[in-house]
Design a protein around this motif. Structure first.
Motif, short mmCIF file in Angstrom:
data_model
loop_
_atom_site.label_atom_id
_atom_site.label_comp_id
_atom_site.label_asym_id
_atom_site.label_seq_id
_atom_site.Cartn_x
_atom_site.Cartn_y
_atom_site.Cartn_z
N UNK A 1 1.13 3.65 -3.32
CA UNK A 1 0.94 5.27 -3.09
C UNK A 1 2.23 6.20 -3.56
N UNK A 2 3.32 5.72 -3.07
CA UNK A 2 4.69 6.61 -3.29
C UNK A 2 4.88 6.52 -5.01
N UNK A 3 4.83 5.66 -5.54
CA UNK A 3 4.80 5.46 -6.95
C UNK A 3 3.78 6.23 -7.85
N UNK A 4 2.43 6.16 -7.32
CA UNK A 4 1.43 6.55 -8.04
C UNK A 4 1.54 8.04 -7.79
N UNK A 5 1.85 8.62 -6.78
CA UNK A 5 1.82 10.10 -6.71
C UNK A 5 3.14 10.81 -7.03
N UNK A 6 4.01 10.14 -7.51
CA UNK A 6 5.58 10.55 -7.87
C UNK A 6 5.60 10.79 -9.36
N UNK A 7 5.94 11.79 -9.98
CA UNK A 7 5.94 12.08 -11.40
C UNK A 7 7.39 11.46 -11.88
N UNK A 8 7.37 11.47 -13.10
CA UNK A 8 8.62 10.99 -13.77
C UNK A 8 9.89 11.76 -13.40
N UNK A 9 10.96 11.09 -13.07
CA UNK A 9 12.18 11.57 -12.79
C UNK A 9 12.43 11.91 -11.21
N UNK A 10 11.26 11.41 -10.55
CA UNK A 10 11.38 11.61 -9.09
C UNK A 10 11.86 10.42 -8.57
N UNK A 11 11.93 10.36 -7.02
CA UNK A 11 12.66 9.17 -6.40
C UNK A 11 11.69 8.78 -5.19
N UNK A 12 11.68 7.36 -4.98
CA UNK A 12 11.18 6.79 -3.98
C UNK A 12 12.27 6.04 -3.07
N UNK A 13 12.20 6.34 -1.69
CA UNK A 13 13.25 5.76 -1.13
C UNK A 13 12.58 4.96 0.07
N UNK A 14 12.99 3.93 0.25
CA UNK A 14 12.59 2.79 1.24
C UNK A 14 13.85 2.50 2.28
N UNK A 15 13.35 2.42 3.56
CA UNK A 15 14.34 2.09 4.53
C UNK A 15 13.78 1.40 5.76
N UNK A 16 14.73 0.50 6.10
CA UNK A 16 14.12 -0.41 7.33
C UNK A 16 15.48 -0.36 8.38
N UNK A 17 15.16 0.03 9.47
CA UNK A 17 16.07 -0.19 10.59
C UNK A 17 15.69 -0.16 11.99
N UNK A 18 16.60 -0.37 12.87
CA UNK A 18 16.02 -0.26 14.21
C UNK A 18 16.51 1.03 14.98
N UNK B 1 0.84 -1.15 0.00
CA UNK B 1 0.13 0.08 0.14
C UNK B 1 0.71 1.26 0.00
N UNK B 2 1.95 1.10 0.66
CA UNK B 2 2.65 2.59 0.75
C UNK B 2 3.51 2.60 -0.33
N UNK B 3 4.12 1.73 -0.83
CA UNK B 3 4.94 1.54 -2.12
C UNK B 3 4.09 2.15 -3.46
#
Length: 433
Positions: free
Chosen positions: A321-338, A317-319
């Motif tokens: 939405x991120x790709x859906x509302x990001x125009x061409x040339x943009x960036x999506x970043x995913x992080x997982x940590x403690x 769901x989160x990813x």
């Protein structure tokens, strides 16, 4: 319906207040009555039980209780009444009439000529019981009388205060019942309005794909001689609308189960890092199709207690939405940590962002900031509501930071298992290492 419920709640609340008022005043009146007559009754019992006649004289009480309102009478076996300590004749008249009805062992209060008399009859048990041999007056019982005008008057005043206070309090009780009922109706009314809005939104969302399916099917029936190749665009439209409706129904079913509490999670130790890797790999294709870069930073072996399928759904769901509302040339970043004893997953983008006044509402069902764009992108407005539910069921928290035109960042935190000691390691792992 709501007005009827409000009336019913007002009646119930008012009735409860009346019961409380009645019980409180009854207990207060009973306690006051007990305390007013308690000492008088005790003194009367003492006089009655200790009264003794010997050698032709009344034996004085060992520990006399002085109360000028109390006086003692003797009653003979043949019903005559005599005062062993004579007082004024005018005070003794009608005394036989006052005490005529009292039985041995009885304690009662009687009204006579504007005065209240509390009387007690006590059996005389001593052997020497002949008071006057000349008249053959043989003592049968002792009658103790006390004038209790002040106590009865106080109780009557208290009763009038209770009754008049109850009459006056009717308006206050009804008003309080109405205000409490109205306050109780706030969440009910909010839930009712939310349900009405929900039904309206569902009807609207389902009508759109059904209209598309029906319209395309009708147009195909108008030209039965056309080939599948000629009608493939209409078939494709029917498939897309069917897919959209299936997705909507699945989301509604998930939310309905969550509302009813029947959607249980299959909890276990989950490698969150592996789940994030798996979901990210499915979105690699969007990176090329939409010309959007994807930055991934995942700490190894981040473990939590959770449901793998639901966590997978959350990240999708989160990813999505991120790709859906990001125009061409943009960036999506995913992080997982403690961090700070929590497993943190963040999904950020450089997309259109969210209007500040819409940020608090993005987790509402069917809410869409840009409705036309969301619908064209295939959104139902239920994704983030489901995402929030998944996070809450895992005991976590989801926050959002967004700037209009700059992008959005969703930050999800999950509590780590109690034995977790550091990034990707448990206390057991540390001991082994």
């Amino acid at each position: 319906m709501l007005q009827r419920t409000l009336t019913q709640l007002t009646i119930i609340n008012s009735f409860v207040f009346f019961i409380i008022y009645f019980l409180f005043t009854a207990i207060l009146y009973g306690y006051l009555s007990y305390r007013l007559f308690d000492r008088i009754d005790e003194a009367m019992r003492w006089h009655a039980s200790e009264f003794r006649f010997a050698n032709g004289q009344v034996v004085p009480l060992a520990n006399p209780i002085f109360d000028p309102r109390i006086f003692v009478l003797m009653r003979s076996t043949d019903g005559r009444t005599l005062n062993p300590v004579p007082f004024r004749e005018e005070e003794l008249k009608n005394i036989a009439e006052i005490t005529a009805a009292i039985e041995v062992g009885e304690l009662t209060t009687e009204e006579y000529e504007g005065h209240s008399y509390r009387m007690m009859s006590w059996p005389y048990t001593y052997q020497e019981n002949i008071y006057d041999p000349a008249t053959n007056f043989q003592i049968d019982s002792i009658i103790v009388i006390s004038i209790v005008d002040s106590e009865v008057q106080l109780l009557n005043n208290c009763l009038w205060l209770i009754v008049s206070g109850g009459v006056i309090s009717v308006f206050g009780i009804v008003l309080a019942g109405f205000l409490l009922a109205k306050r109780a109706m706030f969440p009910i009314q909010a839930a009712w309005e939310k349900q009405q809005q929900f039904v309206s939104d569902v009807s609207h969302e389902l009508r759109s794909p059904l209209t598309g399916i029906y319209s395309n099917a009708e147009l195909m029936l108008r030209y039965p001689d056309r080939s599948i190749r000629e009608e493939c665009h209409r078939i494709n439209a029917i498939m897309q609308e069917s897919k959209r409706m299936t997705k909507l129904i699945a989301s509604l079913l998930t939310l309905a189960r969550s509302d009813s509490g029947k959607s249980d999670l299959s909890l276990g130790v989950i490698n969150l890092s592996a789940v994030v890797h798996e979901v990210v790999s499915h979105f690699e294709v969007f990176k090329e199709l939409n010309d959007i870069s994807l930055a991934v930073t995942i700490a190894p072996a981040v473990e939590i207690i959770g449901d793998k399928d639901r966590l997978h759904q959350l990240l999708v769901i989160l990813l999505d939405n991120a790709f859906k509302f990001t125009p061409a040339g943009g960036q999506v970043a995913v992080a997982c940590h403690i961090a700070k004893k929590n497993a943190i997953v963040s999904v950020s983008d450089t997309g259109v962002g969210i209007v500040p006044e819409n940020v608090p509402r993005i987790f509402d069902r069917f809410f869409r900031g840009d409705k036309s764009r969301s619908r064209n992108a295939g959104g139902t407005g239920l994704g983030l509501a489901i995402a929030q539910w998944i996070v809450e069921k895992h005991g976590g928290r989801i926050d959002v930071k967004s700037s209009l035109g700059k992008g959005t960042n969703f930050i999800v935190s999950f509590p780590l298992p109690k034995k977790t000691a550091g990034p990707g390691r448990t206390e057991t792992d540390k001991k082994r290492g």
